[in-house]
Design a protein around this motif. Structure first.
Motif, mmCIF file in Angstrom:
data_model
loop_
_atom_site.group_PDB
_atom_site.id
_atom_site.type_symbol
_atom_site.label_atom_id
_atom_site.label_comp_id
_atom_site.label_asym_id
_atom_site.label_seq_id
_atom_site.Cartn_x
_atom_site.Cartn_y
_atom_site.Cartn_z
ATOM 1 N N ASP A 1 85.801 65.770 54.598
ATOM 2 C CA ASP A 1 85.262 67.133 54.617
ATOM 3 C C ASP A 1 83.838 67.147 54.061
ATOM 4 N N MET A 2 83.019 66.271 54.624
ATOM 5 C CA MET A 2 81.626 66.135 54.204
ATOM 6 C C MET A 2 80.706 66.634 55.327
ATOM 7 N N PRO A 3 79.594 67.280 54.960
ATOM 8 C CA PRO A 3 78.683 67.761 56.009
ATOM 9 C C PRO A 3 77.872 66.651 56.669
ATOM 10 N N VAL A 4 77.713 65.525 55.990
ATOM 11 C CA VAL A 4 76.877 64.447 56.527
ATOM 12 C C VAL A 4 77.639 63.119 56.457
ATOM 13 N N ALA A 5 77.581 62.361 57.549
ATOM 14 C CA ALA A 5 78.114 60.986 57.575
ATOM 15 C C ALA A 5 77.160 60.150 58.416
ATOM 16 N N LEU A 6 76.890 58.935 57.954
ATOM 17 C CA LEU A 6 75.855 58.110 58.587
ATOM 18 C C LEU A 6 76.282 56.648 58.675
ATOM 19 N N VAL A 7 75.880 55.996 59.764
ATOM 20 C CA VAL A 7 75.807 54.536 59.781
ATOM 21 C C VAL A 7 74.329 54.220 59.605
ATOM 22 N N SER A 8 73.987 53.736 58.421
ATOM 23 C CA SER A 8 72.584 53.535 58.042
ATOM 24 C C SER A 8 72.274 52.035 57.958
ATOM 25 N N LEU A 9 71.190 51.636 58.605
ATOM 26 C CA LEU A 9 70.775 50.229 58.564
ATOM 27 C C LEU A 9 69.461 50.136 57.802
ATOM 28 N N THR B 1 62.144 56.777 54.811
ATOM 29 C CA THR B 1 61.563 55.587 54.194
ATOM 30 C C THR B 1 62.618 54.915 53.311
ATOM 31 N N ARG B 2 62.477 53.611 53.161
ATOM 32 C CA ARG B 2 63.493 52.847 52.420
ATOM 33 C C ARG B 2 63.468 53.175 50.927
ATOM 34 N N ASP B 3 62.273 53.409 50.379
ATOM 35 C CA ASP B 3 62.182 53.540 48.921
ATOM 36 C C ASP B 3 62.988 54.718 48.387
ATOM 37 N N ILE B 4 63.151 55.778 49.195
ATOM 38 C CA ILE B 4 63.891 56.945 48.712
ATOM 39 C C ILE B 4 65.359 56.928 49.158
ATOM 40 N N SER B 5 65.767 55.858 49.832
ATOM 41 C CA SER B 5 67.120 55.836 50.383
ATOM 42 C C SER B 5 68.168 55.538 49.309
ATOM 43 N N PHE B 6 69.287 56.272 49.360
ATOM 44 C CA PHE B 6 70.440 55.942 48.530
ATOM 45 C C PHE B 6 71.070 54.634 49.024
ATOM 46 N N CYS B 7 71.098 54.462 50.344
ATOM 47 C CA CYS B 7 71.751 53.287 50.929
ATOM 48 C C CYS B 7 71.046 51.993 50.507
ATOM 49 N N GLY B 8 69.733 52.088 50.275
ATOM 50 C CA GLY B 8 69.006 50.919 49.800
ATOM 51 C C GLY B 8 69.515 50.435 48.449
ATOM 52 N N HIS B 9 70.050 51.342 47.646
ATOM 53 C CA HIS B 9 70.692 50.960 46.379
ATOM 54 C C HIS B 9 72.100 50.419 46.639
ATOM 55 N N ALA B 10 72.796 51.060 47.589
ATOM 56 C CA ALA B 10 74.201 50.691 47.824
ATOM 57 C C ALA B 10 74.343 49.262 48.324
ATOM 58 N N ILE B 11 73.347 48.747 49.055
ATOM 59 C CA ILE B 11 73.487 47.393 49.605
ATOM 60 C C ILE B 11 73.298 46.316 48.540
ATOM 61 N N LEU C 1 75.814 38.845 53.932
ATOM 62 C CA LEU C 1 74.580 39.643 53.872
ATOM 63 C C LEU C 1 74.884 41.103 54.201
ATOM 64 N N SER C 2 74.267 41.999 53.443
ATOM 65 C CA SER C 2 74.535 43.425 53.593
ATOM 66 C C SER C 2 73.384 44.077 54.354
ATOM 67 N N GLN D 1 66.657 36.622 54.569
ATOM 68 C CA GLN D 1 67.854 36.306 55.353
ATOM 69 C C GLN D 1 68.557 37.586 55.813
ATOM 70 N N ARG D 2 68.541 38.576 54.934
ATOM 71 C CA ARG D 2 69.187 39.857 55.259
ATOM 72 C C ARG D 2 68.516 40.508 56.468
ATOM 73 N N LEU D 3 67.197 40.510 56.467
ATOM 74 C CA LEU D 3 66.475 41.110 57.597
ATOM 75 C C LEU D 3 66.683 40.288 58.877
ATOM 76 N N ASP D 4 66.724 38.971 58.738
ATOM 77 C CA ASP D 4 67.006 38.127 59.908
ATOM 78 C C ASP D 4 68.372 38.485 60.506
ATOM 79 N N ALA D 5 69.357 38.632 59.617
ATOM 80 C CA ALA D 5 70.714 38.960 60.085
ATOM 81 C C ALA D 5 70.736 40.326 60.760
ATOM 82 N N LEU D 6 70.007 41.261 60.182
ATOM 83 C CA LEU D 6 69.943 42.606 60.773
ATOM 84 C C LEU D 6 69.319 42.559 62.167
ATOM 85 N N ARG D 7 68.229 41.844 62.289
ATOM 86 C CA ARG D 7 67.532 41.770 63.593
ATOM 87 C C ARG D 7 68.409 41.074 64.639
ATOM 88 N N GLN D 8 69.188 40.076 64.196
ATOM 89 C CA GLN D 8 70.050 39.355 65.142
ATOM 90 C C GLN D 8 71.171 40.233 65.703
#
Lengths: 138, 165
Positions: free
Chosen positions: B43-51, B71-81, B124-125, B12-19
């Protein structure tokens, strides 16, 4: 910053600045912290409309090149709005938006911050304004 | 390293993302200004909108990072969702999930991470608004509230995009 811990209504504060993200962050976080009910205005016309309809306990206003912000503050100090004439005020300055310190002092403005401002900086500014006794010169 | 987990509502999450019709679209100012604001605010060197896509994290907006995806497996954001609250990693070298992550042991040498999940109205995140530093940092409650407020603007923009004809 010392957020309120009682259920009293939050003090109303007007933030007039063109930066949508700054307004959104300050409005939302001030409410979450119990610091203030911040009303955002994207420009001075919107600020004047809000000033005409309700009193505020503090104002944070970005100066503009045309001097309209100073006109608004002058009217405030003359008691032309529902807010107390001595309402604490801070101004946000920037390139082409500076005015001299004597003019600010004559309007009873002791707090200034240079744009671009951080949301955290504006929240701290609001907290300081709300702790100040009225400083304006009606 | 603990690879980014797959949520139970992944289909469902991937469906929502694709929509949202946002993956692999060009950069847009309405998202770029949010990452610029976040980088300056904290005051951060990196900022992202990550999907978080099926096998990758793709960056709709980015400050301070050359790569447009990892890749998703090494992503921090994959944990955050996995949750709805801001995920903070003050020093990735001290966190067993990330200590031997190649993004920590190698370029860009991530030490600090804070990510606010992009939770859509249906719950859905689909990604995060995150800030990253190469030095260990702390992140106060007020910082987390500010990041969450900016995250809310990202979600509004994503939903507005999806609603456009």
């Amino acid at each position: 910053m010392n957020p309120s811990t009682v259920d009293a209504p939050l003090p109303a504060v007007l933030l007039a600045d063109a930066d949508l993200l700054l307004r959104r962050a300050v409005v939302q976080v001030a409410d979450e912290l119990g610091l203030a009910r911040v009303h955002g205005a994207p420009d001075l016309h919107a600020a004047v409309r809000q000033m005409e309809t309700q009193p505020f306990m503090a104002l944070v206003i970005a100066l503009d090149r045309d001097g309209d912000a100073i006109d608004l503050l002058t009217l405030l100090r003359c008691g032309q709005y529902p807010s107390p004439a001595a309402t604490p005020v801070a101004v946000l300055t920037g390139p082409g938006r500076d005015i001299d310190a004597a003019r600010l002092s004559s309007l009873g403005i002791r707090e200034t911050q240079r744009s671009p401002c951080s949301a955290r900086g504006v929240l701290d500014l609001i907290a300081r304004l709300l702790q100040q006794p009225p400083t304006g010169k009606p | 390293m603990i690879p980014a987990p797959i949520p139970t509502d992944e289909t469902q999450r991937l469906d929502a993302l694709r929509q949202l019709l946002v993956l692999d679209t060009p950069p847009e100012e309405r998202f770029d200004r949010i990452t610029r604001f976040a980088a300056r605010e904290f005051d951060m060197p990196v900022a992202l909108v990550s999907l978080i896509d099926a096998n990758r994290q793709w960056f709709k907006a980015r400050v301070g990072l050359e790569a447009c995806e990892t890749t998703r497996d090494i992503s921090f954001c994959g944990h955050a969702i996995e949750g709805s609250a801001v995920m903070v990693v003050e020093d990735a070298r001290e966190d067993p999930r990330f200590a031997d992550n190649p993004l920590v042991t190698g370029d860009p040498f991530i030490r600090f991470y804070a990510g606010a999940p992009l939770v859509l109205p249906g719950g859905l995140s689909v990604g995060t608004l995150c800030v990253i530093d190469i030095e260990p940092r702390s992140f106060s409650r007020i910082d987390q509230s500010i990041l969450s407020a900016l995250r809310d603007v990202v979600v509004e923009e994503l939903m507005r995009q999806a609603a456009e004809p």
